[in-house]
Motif scaffolding. Structure first.
Motif, PDB file in Angstrom:
ATOM      1  N   TYR A  92     -10.669   3.718  -2.339  1.00 11.47           N
ATOM      2  CA  TYR A  92     -10.873   4.486  -3.557  1.00 11.47           C
ATOM      3  C   TYR A  92      -9.651   4.497  -4.469  1.00 11.47           C
ATOM      4  N   VAL A  93      -8.665   3.695  -4.146  1.00 11.66           N
ATOM      5  CA  VAL A  93      -7.625   3.393  -5.135  1.00 11.66           C
ATOM      6  C   VAL A  93      -8.184   2.439  -6.190  1.00 11.66           C
ATOM      7  N   LYS A  94      -9.137   1.607  -5.776  1.00 16.47           N
ATOM      8  CA  LYS A  94      -9.725   0.615  -6.682  1.00 16.47           C
ATOM      9  C   LYS A  94     -11.145   0.972  -7.101  1.00 16.47           C
ATOM     10  N   SER A  95     -11.703   2.022  -6.558  1.00 24.15           N
ATOM     11  CA  SER A  95     -13.073   2.408  -6.874  1.00 24.15           C
ATOM     12  C   SER A  95     -13.110   3.886  -7.228  1.00 24.15           C
ATOM     13  N   SER A  96     -14.255   4.348  -7.663  1.00 21.21           N
ATOM     14  CA  SER A  96     -14.419   5.757  -8.026  1.00 21.21           C
ATOM     15  C   SER A  96     -15.580   6.351  -7.239  1.00 21.21           C
ATOM     16  N   TYR A  97     -15.512   7.653  -7.018  1.00 19.38           N
ATOM     17  CA  TYR A  97     -16.553   8.341  -6.268  1.00 19.38           C
ATOM     18  C   TYR A  97     -17.903   8.275  -6.984  1.00 19.38           C
ATOM     19  N   CYS A  98     -17.868   8.365  -8.306  1.00 21.14           N
ATOM     20  CA  CYS A  98     -19.114   8.471  -9.062  1.00 21.14           C
ATOM     21  C   CYS A  98     -19.812   7.127  -9.248  1.00 21.14           C
ATOM     22  N   GLU A  99     -19.180   6.037  -8.861  1.00 25.68           N
ATOM     23  CA  GLU A  99     -19.797   4.720  -9.002  1.00 25.68           C
ATOM     24  C   GLU A  99     -20.142   4.091  -7.660  1.00 25.68           C
ATOM     25  N   THR A 100     -19.872   4.772  -6.573  1.00 25.12           N
ATOM     26  CA  THR A 100     -20.155   4.253  -5.238  1.00 25.12           C
ATOM     27  C   THR A 100     -20.794   5.360  -4.400  1.00 25.12           C
ATOM     28  N   ASP A 101     -21.120   5.021  -3.179  1.00 23.34           N
ATOM     29  CA  ASP A 101     -21.656   5.998  -2.221  1.00 23.34           C
ATOM     30  C   ASP A 101     -20.583   6.263  -1.167  1.00 23.34           C
ATOM     31  N   PRO A 102     -19.796   7.331  -1.293  1.00 25.80           N
ATOM     32  CA  PRO A 102     -18.706   7.586  -0.340  1.00 25.80           C
ATOM     33  C   PRO A 102     -19.183   7.789   1.092  1.00 25.80           C
ATOM     34  N   PHE A 103     -20.406   8.282   1.272  1.00 20.28           N
ATOM     35  CA  PHE A 103     -20.923   8.464   2.625  1.00 20.28           C
ATOM     36  C   PHE A 103     -21.106   7.110   3.310  1.00 20.28           C
ATOM     37  N   PHE A 104     -21.622   6.154   2.576  1.00 25.02           N
ATOM     38  CA  PHE A 104     -21.807   4.805   3.111  1.00 25.02           C
ATOM     39  C   PHE A 104     -20.460   4.142   3.360  1.00 25.02           C
ATOM     40  N   VAL A 105     -19.513   4.365   2.451  1.00 26.28           N
ATOM     41  CA  VAL A 105     -18.173   3.795   2.594  1.00 26.28           C
ATOM     42  C   VAL A 105     -17.472   4.371   3.817  1.00 26.28           C
ATOM     43  N   SER A 106     -17.614   5.668   4.051  1.00 30.21           N
ATOM     44  CA  SER A 106     -16.953   6.293   5.203  1.00 30.21           C
ATOM     45  C   SER A 106     -17.466   5.709   6.519  1.00 30.21           C
ATOM     46  N   ALA A 107     -18.764   5.423   6.593  1.00 29.61           N
ATOM     47  CA  ALA A 107     -19.302   4.803   7.803  1.00 29.61           C
ATOM     48  C   ALA A 107     -18.753   3.396   7.989  1.00 29.61           C
ATOM     49  N   ALA A 108     -18.659   2.639   6.889  1.00 27.29           N
ATOM     50  CA  ALA A 108     -18.103   1.290   6.971  1.00 27.29           C
ATOM     51  C   ALA A 108     -16.634   1.325   7.386  1.00 27.29           C
ATOM     52  N   CYS A 109     -15.903   2.325   6.929  1.00 27.26           N
ATOM     53  CA  CYS A 109     -14.490   2.453   7.297  1.00 27.26           C
ATOM     54  C   CYS A 109     -14.339   2.707   8.793  1.00 27.26           C
ATOM     55  N   CYS A 110     -15.197   3.536   9.358  1.00 24.86           N
ATOM     56  CA  CYS A 110     -15.144   3.794  10.802  1.00 24.86           C
ATOM     57  C   CYS A 110     -15.475   2.526  11.586  1.00 24.86           C
ATOM     58  N   TRP A 139       0.793  -1.223   0.000  1.00 24.22           N
ATOM     59  CA  TRP A 139       0.000   0.000   0.000  1.00 24.22           C
ATOM     60  C   TRP A 139       0.826   1.274   0.000  1.00 24.22           C
ATOM     61  N   LEU A 140       2.063   1.203  -0.461  1.00 23.93           N
ATOM     62  CA  LEU A 140       2.834   2.412  -0.754  1.00 23.93           C
ATOM     63  C   LEU A 140       2.866   2.556  -2.267  1.00 23.93           C
ATOM     64  N   LEU A 141       2.110   3.491  -2.784  1.00 23.31           N
ATOM     65  CA  LEU A 141       1.874   3.617  -4.217  1.00 23.31           C
ATOM     66  C   LEU A 141       2.613   4.828  -4.767  1.00 23.31           C
ATOM     67  N   ASP A 142       2.552   4.991  -6.083  1.00 20.89           N
ATOM     68  CA  ASP A 142       3.137   6.182  -6.707  1.00 20.89           C
ATOM     69  C   ASP A 142       2.025   7.090  -7.221  1.00 20.89           C
ATOM     70  N   GLU A 143       2.398   8.289  -7.597  1.00 18.87           N
ATOM     71  CA  GLU A 143       1.400   9.271  -8.023  1.00 18.87           C
ATOM     72  C   GLU A 143       0.702   8.864  -9.313  1.00 18.87           C
ATOM     73  N   ALA A 144       1.398   8.151 -10.186  1.00 19.27           N
ATOM     74  CA  ALA A 144       0.772   7.683 -11.426  1.00 19.27           C
ATOM     75  C   ALA A 144      -0.377   6.723 -11.131  1.00 19.27           C
ATOM     76  N   THR A 145      -0.187   5.858 -10.141  1.00 21.40           N
ATOM     77  CA  THR A 145      -1.252   4.925  -9.758  1.00 21.40           C
ATOM     78  C   THR A 145      -2.462   5.670  -9.213  1.00 21.40           C
ATOM     79  N   LEU A 146      -2.206   6.703  -8.419  1.00 22.21           N
ATOM     80  CA  LEU A 146      -3.317   7.478  -7.861  1.00 22.21           C
ATOM     81  C   LEU A 146      -4.049   8.263  -8.948  1.00 22.21           C
ATOM     82  N   ARG A 147      -3.314   8.769  -9.926  1.00 21.54           N
ATOM     83  CA  ARG A 147      -3.986   9.454 -11.044  1.00 21.54           C
ATOM     84  C   ARG A 147      -4.842   8.476 -11.832  1.00 21.54           C
ATOM     85  N   GLN A 148      -4.359   7.274 -12.027  1.00 17.12           N
ATOM     86  CA  GLN A 148      -5.129   6.267 -12.748  1.00 17.12           C
ATOM     87  C   GLN A 148      -6.381   5.883 -11.963  1.00 17.12           C
TER      88      GLN A 148
END
Length: 369
Positions: free
Chosen positions: A73-91, A14-23
């Protein structure tokens, strides 16, 4: 659980580079620009922090939840998921991983109350939905729950490992071991408590950006300490007046501190050089933090106390000229970001339902149908 950072999944996976994050933001970038996407990341870090406070979670648990959110969200996108629901699951998952579990029902209730303030009325009331989301989250995290934070490295660097509360500063699965990182005690420098506290706050703020995905925690701790020295007035004055030589050979010849004619900046650079880390990398981390502060400055929650909080947060940096003010002509409100996020999801759903590369049906085929 792993207690060695270099052998952990954090270091190796889980130490990535900036190119991976842009992708990772490739799909989202079709519906929002880079500034808006960065502000969305800051916004959800704030949401997780607020939810964590409502659940009485420690800062380390909140930091772990934020890292889980970033990793998801390295593997998912904001526009295809519900970030509010994800944030609760993360907590919810972070509380388990940090051995400070909370009731599932409490997470759902507090999330609904918090998110209603943002106009979100679609958060599920069924507790099993959040439990199901936890499994999807675990799958996208590859079941890697080990997270190392910069707090312990900061305490070790400042010689305050035995003073700082390790329950708050340590990592998942870490045992109190004073020789874990720096071993002999060399490379330790004494700082004022106010300076260490400011570095602690800088580390807390660093989770608003993507530093936790780009750099190991000990480098973030060093960069936070460097920024705090530049921001904390008493520390700058103390270092300019006297400086205890960290070299044990020279220190043995004199019982007291060695007064140096070097500037504060040069002394700190000598200290950093003794840590055997890349000063260029530390500089990049500091620049990333400063850019994040400038971006955070243009995000407002629309309340009367927001300007005061922004002023209190930015006052030391403004006084030294270190932290630039954001462009207040382009202020983003949290409500506007929520609306932007909903628009992104609607446009994405529309594009998936009516793809641009879809071929129209032939007239003969339509007649046969």
């Amino acid at each position: 659980m792993a207690t060695n950072f270099w052998e952990s999944s954090h270091c190796n996976s889980w130490l990535l580079d900036e190119a991976t994050l842009r992708q990772a933001r490739a799909i989202d970038s079709q519906y929002a620009d880079g500034r808006e996407l960065a502000l969305i990341g800051i916004f959800f870090a704030n949401v997780i922090a607020k939810l964590g406070k409502r659940l009485n979670l420690r800062q380390q648990v909140i930091a772990t939840a934020t890292v889980y959110f970033r990793r998801f969200y390295v593997k998912s996108s904001y526009c295809e998921t519900d970030p509010f629901f994800v944030s609760a699951a993360c907590c919810y998952l972070a509380a388990k991983a940090e051995e400070a579990p909370v009731y599932l029902k409490a997470v759902v209730q507090e999330s609904r109350i918090l998110l209603s303030g943002y106009g979100i009325k679609t958060f599920p009331t069924d507790n099993t939905k959040l439990a199901e989301m936890e499994w999807y989250l675990l799958e996208d995290l590859d079941f890697h729950l080990i997270v190392f934070h910069p707090y312990r490295s900061l305490a070790t660097l400042c010689g305050k490992l035995g003073i700082v509360d390790l329950a708050e500063a340590g990592e998942v699965g870490a045992e109190p071991d004073e020789e874990r990182y720096w071993g002999t005690g060399e490379g330790v420098m004494n700082f004022d408590d106010g300076c260490v506290q400011m570095a602690w706050f800088v580390i807390n703020d660093s989770y608003r950006g993507e530093l936790c995905l780009l750099y190991p925690p000990y480098l973030i701790a060093i960069a936070a300490l460097y920024l705090s020295v530049l921001l904390h007035g008493n520390t700058r004055q103390r270092l300019s007046e006297s400086f205890e030589d960290p070299n044990p050979l020279r220190r043995g010849r004199s019982a007291g501190p060695v007064v140096s004619t070097q500037s504060t900046r040069d002394r700190l650079l000598d200290f950093l050089a003794g840590l055997n880390v890349s000063l260029e990398t530390i500089s990049r981390i500091c620049q990333h933090m400063l850019s994040m502060y400038a971006l955070w400055d243009i995000l407002t929650d629309g309340t009367d106390g927001d300007d005061k909080r922004r002023h209190d947060r930015k006052l030391p940096g403004i006084a030294t000229g270190l932290i630039p003010l954001g462009d207040r002509r382009n202020v983003y409100t949290e409500k506007a970001l929520v609306e932007k996020l909903l628009q992104m999801r609607e446009k994405r759903e529309s594009d998936l339902a009516h793809p641009a590369d879809a071929r129209p049906l032939d007239n003969k085929l339509m007649e046969k149908a």
